[in-house]
Design an enzyme around this catalytic site. Structure first.
Site, PDB file in Angstrom:
ATOM      1  N   HIS A 123      48.384  44.003  39.538  1.00 35.58           N
ATOM      2  CA  HIS A 123      47.437  42.540  40.626  1.00 35.58           C
ATOM      3  C   HIS A 123      47.519  41.229  39.623  1.00 35.58           C
ATOM      4  O   HIS A 123      47.218  39.960  40.166  1.00 35.58           O
ATOM      5  CB  HIS A 123      46.137  42.244  39.877  1.00 35.58           C
ATOM      6  CG  HIS A 123      44.891  42.130  38.718  1.00 35.58           C
ATOM      7  ND1 HIS A 123      45.333  43.027  37.695  1.00 35.58           N
ATOM      8  CD2 HIS A 123      45.495  40.997  37.806  1.00 35.58           C
ATOM      9  CE1 HIS A 123      44.905  42.836  37.141  1.00 35.58           C
ATOM     10  NE2 HIS A 123      44.422  41.155  36.933  1.00 35.58           N
ATOM     11  N   ASP A 153      47.064  50.381  38.368  1.00 36.86           N
ATOM     12  CA  ASP A 153      47.043  48.808  38.531  1.00 36.86           C
ATOM     13  C   ASP A 153      48.203  48.289  38.022  1.00 36.86           C
ATOM     14  O   ASP A 153      48.255  47.610  37.374  1.00 36.86           O
ATOM     15  CB  ASP A 153      45.508  48.384  38.159  1.00 36.86           C
ATOM     16  CG  ASP A 153      45.943  46.302  38.611  1.00 36.86           C
ATOM     17  OD1 ASP A 153      46.619  45.648  39.340  1.00 36.86           O
ATOM     18  OD2 ASP A 153      45.101  45.735  37.660  1.00 36.86           O
ATOM     19  N   SER A 227      46.383  39.124  31.189  1.00 40.53           N
ATOM     20  CA  SER A 227      46.624  40.986  32.117  1.00 40.53           C
ATOM     21  C   SER A 227      47.628  41.082  32.164  1.00 40.53           C
ATOM     22  O   SER A 227      48.887  40.275  32.153  1.00 40.53           O
ATOM     23  CB  SER A 227      46.049  40.602  33.318  1.00 40.53           C
ATOM     24  OG  SER A 227      44.064  40.435  33.333  1.00 40.53           O
TER      25      SER A 227
END
Length: 470
Positions: A123, A153, A227
């Site tokens: 992402h 992911d 992230s």
């Protein structure tokens, strides 16, 4: 005058006598009492303790300096430049311009090899036209996207540097323990090289509600920009990739979640070797147990994974696993919920052998199971399909197709009303002949969003029918 002198003399003499008596009789007793009061007490232990046992007085605070020094230079800043369609203005219409705008997103990444391979979240780089990498020493590179895996992911990038880069080695996330100290290293709010500390709060967490995820949960502070960054133990070994937080505000409020390093490492290895992720499946369906479910299914176990069905031709079926069995353990991993099961299997490939510990009729068995590639794929509207055997094709007198294994529950009654049921053969999608589930998935994935969907199916009477959806 003589009386006054006599009175003074008597007073002085009385004082001398009183002071002498105090020195002779009172002061030694006071000294003894004072010594007793100032003597440190001596306590006799009432239990035996190992001399090596750490007690509260000798406990040292955890030291993260070594772990931070090993990792901080191997975590990078990732900049994603994407082109998106913005709102159309009057000027766009008047001058015939496209309403495309550049959008920049940021995150973190982890260098995992000296030659510049970097792992991050999918992402973080999703939809990127350009991916920029900034090292901790402010060197900037353009990254090449090697591959991604949407399910976990994960994404793998590569940069070309003139010399070897600092990197972090993978640790064994299966060995990580609840309560263990960890560090989160990343770039929250574009603040480079930030380190926060916490403990592992839980393992095998699923946030999707579909039992498809298996996160490490920590209370290390993780915020937007973290992230794709590193979750490391006190030795500086990579045990997770920070991926998500649970928050009503968008910022950290207590818990964060990381993809376990064993899953991340397997994804990276698969992308580098095969170009995509190889998934090995057990071939069972079911759910976790509790006391209520155990009573319903008539089993004594209140923990474990209850098997409701076993897929045809799967490794589980060939190994002798049956409906009603309870999986308690796979290899050295205890199984209490589906995310335990799916998380561990995410580290395996087709043809890997795992030892499955089950209970059946109050007896424990250990069965070696050879994992197989995914036997089914879900298609929109229709449901789950699997590769057809020669006997399946011969039954319907067709040369190609895949077998409908399970109809989509939302539309099952409509399908059955039109003579379509489990076991029928799907022969083509949008005019493309289908010979395998991989081909079926490829046609669906390549279909544009505005393209109608057309299924060619042999019904239960052996008749070819076409079904359209827009």
């Amino acid at each position: 005058m003589k009386k006054i002198l006599t009175l003074v003399f008597v007073s002085v003499l009385g004082g001398i006598i009183t002071l002498s008596a105090y020195k002779l009789f009172v002061e030694p007793d006071s000294t003894i009492a004072s010594n007793i009061e100032n003597t440190s007490p001596f306590f006799v232990p009432t239990a035996n303790y190992d001399a090596k046992t750490t007690n509260l007085l000798n406990t040292e605070s955890p030291n993260f300096i070594k772990a931070a020094d090993k990792t901080i230079h191997a975590v990078v800043h990732v900049k994603n430049t994407a082109v998106i369609s913005g709102p159309v203005t009057f000027e766009d219409l008047f001058f015939g311009r496209k309403s495309e705008r550049a959008q920049i997103g940021t995150g973190s990444g982890v260098i995992i090899s000296p030659d510049g391979y970097i792992i991050t979240n999918n992402h973080v780089i999703n939809g990127a036209k350009e991916i920029g990498i900034t090292l901790n020493d402010n060197r900037i590179y353009e990254a090449e996207l090697i591959g991604t895996d949407e399910k976990t992911d994960m994404a793998l990038l590569k940069i070309k540097a003139d010399d070897d880069l600092p990197y972090i080695t993978f640790g064994d996330s299966d060995q990580a323990q609840i309560g263990e100290w960890v560090l989160a290293v990343g770039n929250p709010f574009n603040l480079t090289s930030t380190v926060t500390a916490g403990i592992i709060s839980a393992k095998s967490r699923d946030l999707s509600g579909r039992n498809s995820q298996s996160f490490i949960q920590t209370d290390a502070a993780v915020n937007p920009g973290n992230s794709g960054g590193a979750l490391v133990n006190v030795n500086g070994d990579l045990i997770g990739i920070n991926t998500a937080i649970t928050s009503q505000t968008g910022s950290y409020i207590g818990y964060s979640f990381a993809v376990p390093s064993n899953i991340a490492r397997k994804v990276v290895e698969d992308i580098m070797e095969y170009g995509d992720v190889q998934t090995g499946i057990l071939g069972v369906t079911g759910g976790p147990l509790n006391s209520k479910a155990a009573e319903q299914f008539g089993v004594k176990d209140t923990q474990g994974f209850y098997i409701s069905s076993v897929e045809e031709d799967s490794g589980a079926e060939k190994a002798g696993i049956q409906s009603g069995d309870v999986i308690k353990r796979i290899d050295n991993v205890d199984i209490s919920k589906f995310s335990d099961l799916s998380g561990y299997l995410s580290t395996k490939r087709p043809n890997d052998v795992v030892n499955v510990t089950i209970t059946r009729d109050n007896k424990t068995k250990v069965l070696p199971v050879t994992l197989v590639k995914n036997l089914t794929v879900d298609l929109p509207i229709l449901g789950r399909v699997k590769d057809a055997k020669t006997s399946d094709l011969r039954k319907f007198k067709v040369k190609n197709g895949v077998k409908i294994a399970q109809l989509d529950g939302r539309y099952a009654s409509n399908w059955k009303a039109n003579g379509i049921e489990e076991g029928c053969i799907l022969t083509a999608i949008n005019g493309v002949e289908i010979n395998s589930i991989e081909e079926a998935k490829r046609v669906i994935d390549n279909k544009s969003s505005d393209e109608p969907l057309k299924f060619e199916i042999i019904n239960k009477n052996g008749e070819k029918e076409n079904f359209y959806w827009r």
